[in-house]
Design a protein around this motif. Sequence first.
Motif, mmCIF file in Angstrom:
data_model
loop_
_atom_site.group_PDB
_atom_site.id
_atom_site.type_symbol
_atom_site.label_atom_id
_atom_site.label_comp_id
_atom_site.label_asym_id
_atom_site.label_seq_id
_atom_site.Cartn_x
_atom_site.Cartn_y
_atom_site.Cartn_z
ATOM 1 N N GLY A 129 0.777 -1.292 0.037
ATOM 2 C CA GLY A 129 0.019 0.064 0.062
ATOM 3 C C GLY A 129 0.680 1.431 -0.025
ATOM 4 O O GLY A 129 0.556 2.210 -0.766
ATOM 5 N N ALA A 130 1.852 1.187 0.567
ATOM 6 C CA ALA A 130 2.925 2.230 0.694
ATOM 7 C C ALA A 130 3.521 2.717 -0.479
ATOM 8 O O ALA A 130 3.458 3.794 -1.156
ATOM 9 N N ALA A 131 3.783 1.513 -1.258
ATOM 10 C CA ALA A 131 4.266 1.782 -2.623
ATOM 11 C C ALA A 131 3.290 2.203 -3.472
ATOM 12 O O ALA A 131 3.708 3.172 -4.349
ATOM 13 N N LEU A 132 2.209 1.938 -3.408
ATOM 14 C CA LEU A 132 0.856 2.269 -4.521
ATOM 15 C C LEU A 132 0.742 3.821 -4.294
ATOM 16 O O LEU A 132 0.609 4.762 -5.053
ATOM 17 N N ALA A 133 0.563 4.079 -2.764
ATOM 18 C CA ALA A 133 0.595 5.511 -2.536
ATOM 19 C C ALA A 133 1.601 6.512 -3.114
ATOM 20 O O ALA A 133 1.259 7.406 -3.818
ATOM 21 N N THR A 134 2.722 6.066 -2.817
ATOM 22 C CA THR A 134 4.007 6.967 -3.237
ATOM 23 C C THR A 134 4.140 6.936 -4.682
ATOM 24 O O THR A 134 4.197 8.171 -5.423
ATOM 25 N N ILE A 135 3.800 5.932 -5.682
ATOM 26 C CA ILE A 135 4.012 5.859 -7.017
ATOM 27 C C ILE A 135 3.058 6.858 -7.487
ATOM 28 O O ILE A 135 3.101 7.399 -8.510
ATOM 29 N N ASN A 136 1.786 6.825 -7.007
ATOM 30 C CA ASN A 136 0.586 7.557 -7.491
ATOM 31 C C ASN A 136 0.669 8.842 -6.986
ATOM 32 O O ASN A 136 -0.425 9.604 -7.209
ATOM 33 N N VAL A 142 12.151 -4.701 10.532
ATOM 34 C CA VAL A 142 11.452 -4.923 9.313
ATOM 35 C C VAL A 142 10.579 -3.409 8.875
ATOM 36 O O VAL A 142 10.724 -3.291 7.654
ATOM 37 N N ASN A 143 10.536 -2.478 9.664
ATOM 38 C CA ASN A 143 9.743 -1.350 9.200
ATOM 39 C C ASN A 143 10.915 -0.640 8.583
ATOM 40 O O ASN A 143 10.533 0.557 7.593
ATOM 41 N N ASP A 144 12.020 -0.798 8.639
ATOM 42 C CA ASP A 144 12.986 -0.117 7.496
ATOM 43 C C ASP A 144 12.692 -0.226 6.079
ATOM 44 O O ASP A 144 12.966 0.424 5.145
ATOM 45 N N ALA A 145 11.865 -1.371 5.769
ATOM 46 C CA ALA A 145 11.512 -1.715 4.402
ATOM 47 C C ALA A 145 10.592 -0.438 4.000
ATOM 48 O O ALA A 145 10.462 -0.276 2.749
ATOM 49 N N PHE A 146 10.075 0.254 4.833
ATOM 50 C CA PHE A 146 9.221 1.430 4.370
ATOM 51 C C PHE A 146 9.973 2.497 3.732
ATOM 52 O O PHE A 146 9.569 3.323 3.158
ATOM 53 N N ARG A 147 11.468 2.737 4.007
ATOM 54 C CA ARG A 147 12.303 3.855 3.373
ATOM 55 C C ARG A 147 12.016 4.172 2.257
ATOM 56 O O ARG A 147 11.820 5.157 1.906
ATOM 57 N N PRO A 148 12.344 3.131 1.303
ATOM 58 C CA PRO A 148 12.204 3.614 -0.050
ATOM 59 C C PRO A 148 10.966 3.628 -0.767
ATOM 60 O O PRO A 148 10.540 3.974 -1.811
ATOM 61 N N GLU A 205 5.555 16.782 -3.214
ATOM 62 C CA GLU A 205 6.280 15.823 -2.560
ATOM 63 C C GLU A 205 5.398 14.874 -1.957
ATOM 64 O O GLU A 205 5.861 13.744 -1.484
ATOM 65 N N THR A 206 4.153 14.757 -2.251
ATOM 66 C CA THR A 206 3.085 13.890 -1.445
ATOM 67 C C THR A 206 3.368 12.495 -1.791
ATOM 68 O O THR A 206 3.906 12.085 -2.789
ATOM 69 N N GLY A 207 2.905 11.715 -0.913
ATOM 70 C CA GLY A 207 3.034 10.094 -1.145
ATOM 71 C C GLY A 207 2.646 9.578 0.180
ATOM 72 O O GLY A 207 1.959 10.066 1.018
ATOM 73 N N ALA A 208 3.285 8.339 0.505
ATOM 74 C CA ALA A 208 3.189 7.512 1.737
ATOM 75 C C ALA A 208 4.044 8.572 2.775
ATOM 76 O O ALA A 208 4.993 8.654 2.572
ATOM 77 N N ALA A 209 3.392 9.008 4.037
ATOM 78 C CA ALA A 209 4.327 9.247 5.180
ATOM 79 C C ALA A 209 4.160 8.468 6.199
ATOM 80 O O ALA A 209 3.080 7.994 6.668
ATOM 81 N N THR A 210 5.362 8.009 6.729
ATOM 82 C CA THR A 210 5.793 6.856 7.600
ATOM 83 C C THR A 210 6.312 7.115 8.660
ATOM 84 O O THR A 210 7.255 7.861 8.749
ATOM 85 N N ILE A 211 5.409 6.980 9.941
ATOM 86 C CA ILE A 211 6.232 7.163 11.263
ATOM 87 C C ILE A 211 6.125 5.768 12.122
ATOM 88 O O ILE A 211 4.771 5.379 12.388
#
Length: 650
Positions: free
Chosen positions: A112-119, A153-159, A189-195
């Motif tokens: 879902g993060a990848a989808l949000a950021t790509i779009n 495992v949450n480091d996978a959200f970085r890219p 800049e918008t897309g997935a923002a992860t905290i």
Amino acid sequence: MTEQSQRTVRLTVAQAVVSFLTQQWSERDGERHKLFAGCFGIFGHGNVAGIGQALLQNELLAEGDDRLPYVLARNEQAMVHAAVAYARQKDRLQTWACTASVGPGSTNMLTGAALATINRIPVLLLPSGTFATRVSSPVLQELEQPYAADVTVNDAFRPLSRFFDRVSRPEQLPAALLGAMRVLTDPVETGAATICLPQDVQAEAHDWPVELFAPRVWRVPRPPAEQVGIEDAAALIRTARRPLVVAGGGVHYSGAEEALRLLCEQTGIPVGESQAGKGSLPHGHPQEMGAIGATGTTAANALAAQADVVIGIGTRWSDFTTASRTAFQGEDVRFVNINIARFDAGKHAGLAVVADARHALTALSAALEDYGVEPGYRARQASLWQEWDERVEASYHPPSEVTDRLAEGLLTQGEVLGAVNELSDPRDVVVCAAGSMPGDLHKLWRVRDRKAYHVEYGYSCMGYEVPASLGIRLADPDRDVFAMVGDGGYLMMPTELVTAVQEGIKVIVVLVQNHGFHSIGSLSESLGSQRFGTSYRFRGAESGRLDGAVIPVDLAANARSLGAHVIEVHSRAELAQAIKDAKAAPARGGPVVIHVETDPLVHTPDSDAWWDVPVSAISELDSTQDSYRDYLAHKVTQRPLIDPAERIKT
């Protein structure tokens, strides 16, 4: 809240997150919106006592604008899809937060993060992490890496994120929250923002500055174009005899449809549309040429092939839009790119106009006040469109020589799309993402409202359709939403039907059963791979291959078991009645699933555009060898598109 002084308030980290989110607003053109409509979530041991407790406290005690509604999802990936669809329907001015537990709960959100950021769609992700203190490591669902103790495992959200932070101490939270809000409300800049929130930190108490929880307005900018950029763009367009606009998603996000209409009517410049830009002009407009590129109409692609100046508006120029850089064959074709993001504005060596689409189009119309294409070019647009529209009509209502060859109870995919298109209201929304239907919708669907077409084709994620329909309906409850999904996509993620049942949200799912991966089967055949591994069939006893009888999977029964009202249809007349019945169903009555079987070997009309999918260069199969020769023939038509739009005279 328990006040400790005039300047601080004592809350847990999780309570502070929820309180902060309730006070965030977006503003554009003087209109304010709650930035967060709510929070989707699934609780586990990593967030139930942190974010879960904070959401419970909010639900019980908060009122009015201080509320952050919670919706229980069934799959973490799906809830991100729902949030993305909501934000897209709201033109990126509102979104949802998503909370998940540690380990697999959080990593389920990666797609879902990848989808949000790509779009380029805003969504706030709150994955939970294992203990920041590491007092009893390794804990349940913790990743251990011998080379780095701080990797999770949450480091996978970085890219996959446009903003990423991990809050290991309460003092870090304000900067993380403010940084995420900045990205979520920035159209560039918008897309997935992860905290990332470690489970022990979520429950930790801290004295917070009261200013952190003051109402905060984030203005979504409309940057105007530099005057020199508009003048240069207008000068280049004035040289064109066969100009063409390619409208992307930025037209919709800017609300620039009216400005585009005025420009095109004034100049006669025709419009082709990307998947995200479809509906930039309504069906029937004289300059509307429909889809462009690999899944384009013959009308738009014929104009693209001869265009001398191409004006991209809010498009990122994906390979489907450019037919893998074979769509634009004009010898001296040049590009003007109007985009709020300089990254996209510079593509194809275009003349970059970095600006909000609505502002730029309005300024460009003024600069082109006395420019217009020749009458013959307008006439060619009308002729090409009429020819294509007749082919669409034949696909929507196939002749008897097609229908008579169908097995009993089967329809064509074109018939199904046509029935939904013709019997839905103009404001109803069609949603799709993967398989063969996105391409068919792009080519065929007659859009009558700016927000009525929602195809996710940046990540083209199977399983997006059902959760996305939920998000769209939450964003726009006065519209019916039709989720067009094949059996392959449905099997990936039907779970949010249960959420729709729980919340009493009506979505209409048109479940097209063709017993396999229709899209990839067709692609496989075109690449010489003979539809290998794409049909849902038993393994043959003698051959050992998947060429036996069709697997008797009853998807209608599956949907019914999840609580949906299911209508099974076996004819065009039954389908038409089912659509009418679904639309008449109560708005709070939960999901309706229309199950229909189609023949995957009856295709919709094609424009002969190409998509670059490499074919095996060496093979012992004749089919692959033939496809490789065809592939090489197309490769020679591929263009680098690096000729500068502004040429310096020497």
